[in-house]
Design an enzyme around this catalytic site. Structure first.
Site, PDB file in Angstrom:
ATOM      1  N   LYS A 159       1.082  -1.334   0.094  1.00 16.69           N
ATOM      2  CA  LYS A 159       0.002   0.188   0.547  1.00 16.69           C
ATOM      3  C   LYS A 159       1.131   0.888  -0.226  1.00 16.69           C
ATOM      4  O   LYS A 159       0.961   1.818   0.717  1.00 16.69           O
ATOM      5  CB  LYS A 159      -1.162  -0.317   1.097  1.00 16.69           C
ATOM      6  N   GLU A 162      10.029   0.285   9.506  1.00 11.32           N
ATOM      7  CA  GLU A 162      11.046   1.606   9.233  1.00 11.32           C
ATOM      8  C   GLU A 162      10.627   3.632  10.325  1.00 11.32           C
ATOM      9  O   GLU A 162       9.667   3.454   8.942  1.00 11.32           O
ATOM     10  CB  GLU A 162      12.178   1.374   8.229  1.00 11.32           C
ATOM     11  N   CYS A 194      13.624  11.042   6.235  1.00 15.02           N
ATOM     12  CA  CYS A 194      14.095  10.455   7.644  1.00 15.02           C
ATOM     13  C   CYS A 194      14.885   9.906   7.935  1.00 15.02           C
ATOM     14  O   CYS A 194      14.849   9.731   9.873  1.00 15.02           O
ATOM     15  CB  CYS A 194      13.180   8.752   7.297  1.00 15.02           C
ATOM     16  N   GLU A 217      11.092  14.855  15.050  1.00 14.62           N
ATOM     17  CA  GLU A 217      10.658  15.312  13.401  1.00 14.62           C
ATOM     18  C   GLU A 217      10.576  15.828  13.784  1.00 14.62           C
ATOM     19  O   GLU A 217       9.106  15.990  13.040  1.00 14.62           O
ATOM     20  CB  GLU A 217      10.668  13.706  13.565  1.00 14.62           C
TER      21      GLU A 217
HETATM   22  P1  NAD Z   1       2.992   8.128   8.056  1.00 19.01           P
HETATM   23  O1  NAD Z   1       3.362   7.510   9.336  1.00 19.01           O
HETATM   24  O2  NAD Z   1       1.769   9.580   8.045  1.00 19.01           O
HETATM   25  O3  NAD Z   1       1.737   7.607   6.730  1.00 19.01           O
HETATM   26  C1  NAD Z   1       2.970   6.048   6.560  1.00 19.01           C
HETATM   27  C2  NAD Z   1       1.658   5.062   5.847  1.00 19.01           C
HETATM   28  O4  NAD Z   1       0.912   4.287   7.123  1.00 19.01           O
HETATM   29  C3  NAD Z   1       0.772   5.718   4.840  1.00 19.01           C
HETATM   30  O5  NAD Z   1       1.040   5.005   3.869  1.00 19.01           O
HETATM   31  C4  NAD Z   1      -0.166   5.985   5.662  1.00 19.01           C
HETATM   32  O6  NAD Z   1      -1.573   5.668   4.378  1.00 19.01           O
HETATM   33  C5  NAD Z   1      -0.332   4.648   6.266  1.00 19.01           C
HETATM   34  N1  NAD Z   1      -1.265   4.483   7.552  1.00 19.01           N
HETATM   35  C6  NAD Z   1      -1.225   5.665   8.192  1.00 19.01           C
HETATM   36  N2  NAD Z   1      -2.195   5.516   9.390  1.00 19.01           N
HETATM   37  C7  NAD Z   1      -1.966   4.586   9.482  1.00 19.01           C
HETATM   38  C8  NAD Z   1      -2.870   3.517  10.378  1.00 19.01           C
HETATM   39  N3  NAD Z   1      -3.653   2.809  10.762  1.00 19.01           N
HETATM   40  N4  NAD Z   1      -2.691   1.399   9.132  1.00 19.01           N
HETATM   41  C9  NAD Z   1      -2.457   0.913   8.729  1.00 19.01           C
HETATM   42  N5  NAD Z   1      -1.464   1.757   7.926  1.00 19.01           N
HETATM   43  C10 NAD Z   1      -1.446   3.121   7.839  1.00 19.01           C
HETATM   44  O7  NAD Z   1       4.132   9.093   7.506  1.00 19.01           O
HETATM   45  P2  NAD Z   1       4.355   9.826   6.206  1.00 19.01           P
HETATM   46  O8  NAD Z   1       3.814  11.131   6.711  1.00 19.01           O
HETATM   47  O9  NAD Z   1       3.638   9.447   5.048  1.00 19.01           O
HETATM   48  O10 NAD Z   1       5.687   9.739   6.188  1.00 19.01           O
HETATM   49  C11 NAD Z   1       6.705  10.548   7.272  1.00 19.01           C
HETATM   50  C12 NAD Z   1       7.380   9.511   8.297  1.00 19.01           C
HETATM   51  O11 NAD Z   1       8.259   8.204   7.006  1.00 19.01           O
HETATM   52  C13 NAD Z   1       8.855  10.249   8.785  1.00 19.01           C
HETATM   53  O12 NAD Z   1       8.421  10.014  10.381  1.00 19.01           O
HETATM   54  C14 NAD Z   1       9.552   9.940   7.905  1.00 19.01           C
HETATM   55  O13 NAD Z   1      10.735  10.009   9.251  1.00 19.01           O
HETATM   56  C15 NAD Z   1       9.684   8.026   7.957  1.00 19.01           C
HETATM   57  N6  NAD Z   1       9.840   7.661   7.625  1.00 19.01           N
HETATM   58  C16 NAD Z   1      10.630   6.739   7.286  1.00 19.01           C
HETATM   59  C17 NAD Z   1      11.854   6.017   7.063  1.00 19.01           C
HETATM   60  C18 NAD Z   1      12.556   4.716   7.355  1.00 19.01           C
HETATM   61  O14 NAD Z   1      13.746   4.231   6.610  1.00 19.01           O
HETATM   62  N7  NAD Z   1      13.357   4.957   8.441  1.00 19.01           N
HETATM   63  C19 NAD Z   1      11.992   6.201   5.590  1.00 19.01           C
HETATM   64  C20 NAD Z   1      10.845   7.414   5.089  1.00 19.01           C
HETATM   65  C21 NAD Z   1       9.799   7.940   5.499  1.00 19.01           C
END
Ligand code: NAD
Length: 501
Positions: A186, A260, A294, A397
């Site tokens: 997804k 991650e 990230c 962050e």
């Molecule tokens: P987010 O947590 O808001 O959403 C990430 C994903 O989770 C999206 O696809 C979203 O639709 C889904 N999601 C949201 N609620 C959910 C639930 N209850 N159950 C299942 N899926 C759900 O994050 P974001 O704003 O999309 O991304 C930014 C974050 O991602 C930052 O904190 C960044 O540091 C992190 N990130 C980490 C890495 C890594 O490799 N460690 C890489 C990229 C981004």
């Protein structure tokens, strides 16, 4: 704009999930749609149907049947399919990079060289490793012995963040498929395009239908996956709060979880380093991908004796950054992903000043001429000086182009302060003292670290977060461990030793 970015000709005008190697019109009772929007151009390219309960049920059914067969394939054959997909990604790099730049509002000059390439590298790497997946032999008394088998997990799911959509899909799909699993991926609701394109690419490479499926939607669709009893693993990339919620949802069916998550990483610069190199790395660690990375080194610890020279140079070079249209090859930074996120990042500019940091430059909302004139999501990169460890801009962050400069005197002090965070994703150290470099990296509590560089992520090196930044990780042989389970087999070569008559 329409002429510069087009959906591939084979795609439906209203996008749908990709299930069983084909577009799947949603059969959920009331079909919801979401837009595919570029914040930099303030343009919507198309919309897509959100996958609901019935769609996820169907995808799990299809994936379960396909995985049973796939697990029986010779691993070398599985690898060959992945390597063919890697070649197709190379051929389609230009077109897919433009889609990625549109979807993420990240500069084409990045997506052309990083995003599709990064997924390609993962497919190539795990394609090569597939034939090497195996277990170990453990000797036992009386000529007996045991061996281990690495088995696929079955039907798995991946959930991605919006900053690197193709990379996220590729980093999860490549090891999952190499190990004999099926995956339901997804993408983030803001950026669905390239994960769908990967479906077509894998099909063209010879991947049997049903092994790589893309479920479109937001958190509710994600939850249908993480709570599904037929799915054995969740590989999640996103924020810490969502990661914790997913761990709770996955607990009922005791899924394997790979997390991650976010970071607030330290970049430590000692006085003996090459200043130009350190400034280059600081810019890459804060401005690349509009600061939406990230692992970014947003806590920039600079040894006090070089702080003024370092800051002057950082300000001078940051002033030359070219903001603009993501599809223009000259553009180095573009708009943030959406207005909600933009407002969040801008709130930290206010917080930083209110808590006493000095805004040296940037942090302003700006408009950009031409095709981007209607966007409200452009800001200039922000540098804060006189920061202290307790400030919100230093602890939380931000996920945008906001760098906090902190000064330190001694090695012991900077290591202690670098570790004063719940996050543990990344860290970097710049010094020409070889012993100090390794000593500091050993002491820093983070999973993915660099000495005299920042933010490199080759497919063959583990990518992993410690502490609140993650569980398990991607890339390298770690990927094989994370996408398989071990079975041990004891082989008796003697008589059964039994105390019973
Ligand atoms: P987010 O947590 O808001 O959403 C990430 C994903 O989770 C999206 O696809 C979203 O639709 C889904 N999601 C949201 N609620 C959910 C639930 N209850 N159950 C299942 N899926 C759900 O994050 P974001 O704003 O999309 O991304 C930014 C974050 O991602 C930052 O904190 C960044 O540091 C992190 N990130 C980490 C890495 C890594 O490799 N460690 C890489 C990229 C981004």
């Amino acid at each position: 704009m329409a002429a510069r970015v087009k959906l591939p000709g084979s795609w439906p005008a209203r996008l749908q999930s990709w299930v069983g190697g084909a577009w799947r019109p949603s059969t959920s009772a009331s079909v919801q749609t979401l837009p595919v929007h570029c914040s930099a151009l303030n343009k919507t390219l198309c919309e897509y149907e959100v996958a609901g309960t019935e769609d996820v049920e169907e995808a799990v059914r299809v994936a379960t049947a396909a995985q049973r067969e796939w697990a029986r394939w010779a691993p070398a054959e599985r690898g060959r399919v992945l390597r063919r997909a890697a070649d197709i990604l190379t051929e389609r790099n230009d077109e897919l990079s433009a889609l990625e730049a549109f979807d993420t509002s990240r500069p084409l000059q990045e997506t052309l060289y990083v995003d599709i390439v990064s997924a390609r590298d993962a497919l190539e790497y795990y394609g090569g490793l597939a034939a090497t997946i195996g277990g170990e032999m453990i000797q036992q008394p009386n000529q007996s012995w045991a061996y281990t088998i690495r088995e696929p997990l079955g039907v798995t799911c991946g959930i991605g963040a919006w900053n690197y959509p193709m990379q996220s899909a590729g980093w999860k799909a490549a090891p999952a498929l190499a190990c004999g699993n099926a995956i339901l991926f997804k993408p983030a609701e803001d950026t669905p395009l390239t994960a769908l394109a990967l479906g077509e690419v894998l099909r063209e490479a010879g991947l049997p239908d049903g092994l790589y499926n893309v479920m479109l939607g937001a958190g509710e669709t994600g939850q249908l996956l993480t709570r599904h009893p037929g799915i054995s693993k969740v590989s999640f990339t996103g924020s810490v709060p969502t990661g914790k919620a997913i761990c709770r949802d996955a607990a009922d069916s005791l899924k394997k979880v790979q997390m991650e998550l976010g970071g607030k990483s330290p970049l430590i610069i000692f006085e003996d380093t090459d200043l130009d190199e350190a400034v280059s790395a600081t810019m890459l660690a804060n401005w690349y991908s509009n600061g939406e990375v990230c692992s970014n080194g947003t806590r920039v610890f600079v040894q006090a004796s070089i702080k003024d020279r370092f800051l002057d140079e950082l300000v001078r070079r940051t002033g030359k950054i070219k903001l603009g249209d993501p599809l223009d090859m000259e553009t180095q930074m573009s708009a943030l992903i959406n207005e909600k996120h933009f407002a969040k990042v801008m709130s930290y500019i206010e917080k930083g000043q209110a808590e006493g940091a000095r805004l040296v430059m940037g942090g302003e909302r700006v408009s950009v001429e031409g095709d981007c004139a209607a966007s409200a999501c452009f800001m200039t990169p922000a540098i804060f000086d006189n920061c202290t460890d307790d400030m919100s801009i230093v602890r939380e962050e931000i996920f945008g182009p906001v760098a906090s400069i902190l000064t330190f005197e001694t090695e012991e002090e900077v290591v202690r302060r670098a570790n004063d965070t719940d996050f543990g994703l990344s860290a970097g150290v710049f010094t020409n003292d070889i012993r100090r470099a390794h000593r500091v990296i050993r002491e820093v509590k983070a999973g993915t670290t660099w000495i005299n560089n920042y933010n490199l992520a080759p497919a063959e090196i583990p990518w992993i977060g410690h502490k609140s930044s993650g569980i398990g990780g991607s890339n390298g042989t770690l990927g094989i461990e994370d996408w398989t389970q071990i079975k041990s087999v004891y082989v008796e070569m003697d008589k059964v030793d039994c105390p019973y008559e």
